[in-house]
Scaffold this motif. Structure first.
Motif, PDB file in Angstrom:
ATOM      1  N   VAL A   1       0.838  -1.197   0.000  1.00 22.03           N
ATOM      2  CA  VAL A   1       0.000   0.000   0.000  1.00 22.03           C
ATOM      3  C   VAL A   1       0.874   1.247   0.000  1.00 22.03           C
ATOM      4  CG1 VAL A   1      -1.680   1.311   1.342  1.00 22.03           C
ATOM      5  CG2 VAL A   1      -1.967  -1.147   1.057  1.00 22.03           C
ATOM      6  N   GLU A   2       1.969   1.192   0.752  1.00 20.69           N
ATOM      7  CA  GLU A   2       2.873   2.345   0.804  1.00 20.69           C
ATOM      8  C   GLU A   2       3.430   2.671  -0.577  1.00 20.69           C
ATOM      9  OE1 GLU A   2       3.062  -0.320   2.920  1.00 20.69           O
ATOM     10  OE2 GLU A   2       2.206   0.693   4.663  1.00 20.69           O
ATOM     11  N   GLU A   3       3.797   1.644  -1.348  1.00 15.52           N
ATOM     12  CA  GLU A   3       4.299   1.862  -2.712  1.00 15.52           C
ATOM     13  C   GLU A   3       3.206   2.414  -3.621  1.00 15.52           C
ATOM     14  OE1 GLU A   3       7.721  -1.555  -3.176  1.00 15.52           O
ATOM     15  OE2 GLU A   3       5.618  -2.177  -3.258  1.00 15.52           O
ATOM     16  N   LEU A   4       1.978   1.896  -3.464  1.00 16.27           N
ATOM     17  CA  LEU A   4       0.865   2.358  -4.294  1.00 16.27           C
ATOM     18  C   LEU A   4       0.530   3.818  -4.027  1.00 16.27           C
ATOM     19  CD1 LEU A   4      -1.549  -0.699  -3.987  1.00 16.27           C
ATOM     20  CD2 LEU A   4      -0.354   0.018  -6.051  1.00 16.27           C
TER      21      LEU A   4
ATOM     22  N   ALA B   1      -1.673  11.875  -0.011  1.00 11.28           N
ATOM     23  CA  ALA B   1      -2.228  11.929   1.342  1.00 11.28           C
ATOM     24  C   ALA B   1      -3.687  11.501   1.244  1.00 11.28           C
ATOM     25  CB  ALA B   1      -2.112  13.337   1.915  1.00 11.28           C
ATOM     26  N   LEU B   2      -3.981  10.287   1.662  1.00 13.81           N
ATOM     27  CA  LEU B   2      -5.317   9.718   1.497  1.00 13.81           C
ATOM     28  C   LEU B   2      -6.309  10.207   2.550  1.00 13.81           C
ATOM     29  CD1 LEU B   2      -6.686   7.745  -0.438  1.00 13.81           C
ATOM     30  CD2 LEU B   2      -6.096   5.909   1.119  1.00 13.81           C
ATOM     31  N   ASN B   3      -5.812  10.655   3.703  1.00  8.72           N
ATOM     32  CA  ASN B   3      -6.723  11.102   4.760  1.00  8.72           C
ATOM     33  C   ASN B   3      -7.337  12.462   4.391  1.00  8.72           C
ATOM     34  OD1 ASN B   3      -4.142  12.268   5.065  1.00  8.72           O
ATOM     35  ND2 ASN B   3      -4.631  12.862   7.141  1.00  8.72           N
TER      36      ASN B   3
ATOM     37  N   VAL C   1      -7.942   3.620   6.886  1.00  6.53           N
ATOM     38  CA  VAL C   1      -6.979   2.534   7.095  1.00  6.53           C
ATOM     39  C   VAL C   1      -6.848   1.827   5.760  1.00  6.53           C
ATOM     40  CG1 VAL C   1      -6.502   0.338   8.254  1.00  6.53           C
ATOM     41  CG2 VAL C   1      -7.527   2.218   9.531  1.00  6.53           C
ATOM     42  N   PHE C   2      -5.644   1.775   5.230  1.00  6.40           N
ATOM     43  CA  PHE C   2      -5.369   1.095   3.965  1.00  6.40           C
ATOM     44  C   PHE C   2      -4.088   0.308   4.178  1.00  6.40           C
ATOM     45  CE2 PHE C   2      -5.388   1.947  -0.929  1.00  6.40           C
ATOM     46  CZ  PHE C   2      -5.700   0.620  -1.146  1.00  6.40           C
ATOM     47  N   LYS C   3      -4.217  -1.021   4.276  1.00  2.00           N
ATOM     48  CA  LYS C   3      -3.086  -1.869   4.639  1.00  2.00           C
ATOM     49  C   LYS C   3      -3.060  -3.137   3.802  1.00  2.00           C
ATOM     50  CE  LYS C   3      -1.662  -2.292   8.635  1.00  2.00           C
ATOM     51  NZ  LYS C   3      -0.853  -1.852   9.706  1.00  2.00           N
ATOM     52  N   THR C   4      -1.869  -3.704   3.722  1.00  2.00           N
ATOM     53  CA  THR C   4      -1.720  -5.054   3.200  1.00  2.00           C
ATOM     54  C   THR C   4      -1.761  -5.983   4.405  1.00  2.00           C
ATOM     55  OG1 THR C   4      -0.278  -4.199   1.460  1.00  2.00           O
ATOM     56  CG2 THR C   4      -0.302  -6.582   1.796  1.00  2.00           C
ATOM     57  N   LEU C   5      -2.696  -6.919   4.411  1.00  2.00           N
ATOM     58  CA  LEU C   5      -2.833  -7.855   5.519  1.00  2.00           C
ATOM     59  C   LEU C   5      -1.788  -8.963   5.399  1.00  2.00           C
ATOM     60  CD1 LEU C   5      -6.728  -8.160   5.519  1.00  2.00           C
ATOM     61  CD2 LEU C   5      -5.314  -6.707   6.983  1.00  2.00           C
ATOM     62  N   GLU C   6      -1.581  -9.685   6.484  1.00  2.00           N
ATOM     63  CA  GLU C   6      -0.577 -10.752   6.515  1.00  2.00           C
ATOM     64  C   GLU C   6      -0.796 -11.794   5.428  1.00  2.00           C
ATOM     65  OE1 GLU C   6      -0.134 -12.532  10.342  1.00  2.00           O
ATOM     66  OE2 GLU C   6       0.236 -10.613  11.323  1.00  2.00           O
TER      67      GLU C   6
ATOM     68  N   SER D   1      -5.108  -1.679  -7.543  1.00  2.00           N
ATOM     69  CA  SER D   1      -4.296  -0.787  -8.368  1.00  2.00           C
ATOM     70  C   SER D   1      -4.829   0.620  -8.180  1.00  2.00           C
ATOM     71  CB  SER D   1      -4.337  -1.192  -9.847  1.00  2.00           C
ATOM     72  OG  SER D   1      -5.633  -1.053 -10.366  1.00  2.00           O
ATOM     73  N   VAL D   2      -3.956   1.586  -8.295  1.00  4.25           N
ATOM     74  CA  VAL D   2      -4.371   2.984  -8.178  1.00  4.25           C
ATOM     75  C   VAL D   2      -3.857   3.751  -9.388  1.00  4.25           C
ATOM     76  CG1 VAL D   2      -4.443   2.958  -5.658  1.00  4.25           C
ATOM     77  CG2 VAL D   2      -2.362   3.642  -6.796  1.00  4.25           C
ATOM     78  N   GLU D   3      -4.636   4.710  -9.804  1.00 11.20           N
ATOM     79  CA  GLU D   3      -4.211   5.591 -10.891  1.00 11.20           C
ATOM     80  C   GLU D   3      -4.764   6.970 -10.653  1.00 11.20           C
ATOM     81  OE1 GLU D   3      -6.584   5.270 -14.770  1.00 11.20           O
ATOM     82  OE2 GLU D   3      -6.867   3.293 -13.862  1.00 11.20           O
TER      83      GLU D   3
END
Length: 128
Positions: A4-7, A12-14, A82-87, A118-120
């Motif tokens: 998510v950090e790379e995407l 600033a999403l907040n 909250v935007f995360k990659t889960l385990e 994916s984000v654009e």
């Protein structure tokens, strides 16, 4: 798979605004389903060091496994996310998290869990 950090590097999403939400389910010949969600959010991006400008970001989520929405949609603005990659490698996105901990919580709202994201960046259309 990107984190998510790379995407979201440079965004600033907040403190943003949800502009659109589209959900789609397509059934294949063998009766399985392809579930997707697409969101457009008005956020800020870093144009130059320390200078932030409005930006429309499209978030495409494929392989959606869970959606939790309990909302009256009275306002499209949100303050926390909250935007995360889960385990297990899934992506977790909530625009109405419980407790502002930055971690997924069972009482979060506006939740999307998907196997890929994916984000654009998109063009901001005149909204008035």
């Amino acid at each position: 798979m990107k984190t998510v950090e790379e995407l979201l590097a440079g965004y600033a999403l907040n403190d943003g605004e949800i502009c659109s939400l589209k959900l789609e389910v397509n059934y294949t010949a063998n009766n399985s389903s392809l579930r997707q969600a697409a969101l457009e959010v008005l956020i800020r991006k870093e144009a130059t060091r320390g200078k932030w400008v409005p930006c429309l970001l499209k978030i495409h989520m494929a392989g959606v496994q869970r959606i939790v929405i309990s909302e009256d949609f009275a306002m499209s603005r949100y303050s926390d996310v909250v935007f995360k990659t889960l385990e297990e490698g899934k992506y977790y996105l909530s625009f109405d998290p419980c407790g502002n901990s930055g971690e997924p919580h069972e009482n979060d709202n506006l939740v999307f869990i998907a196997s890929s994201v994916s984000v654009e960046e998109s063009i901001i259309q005149d909204r008035f």
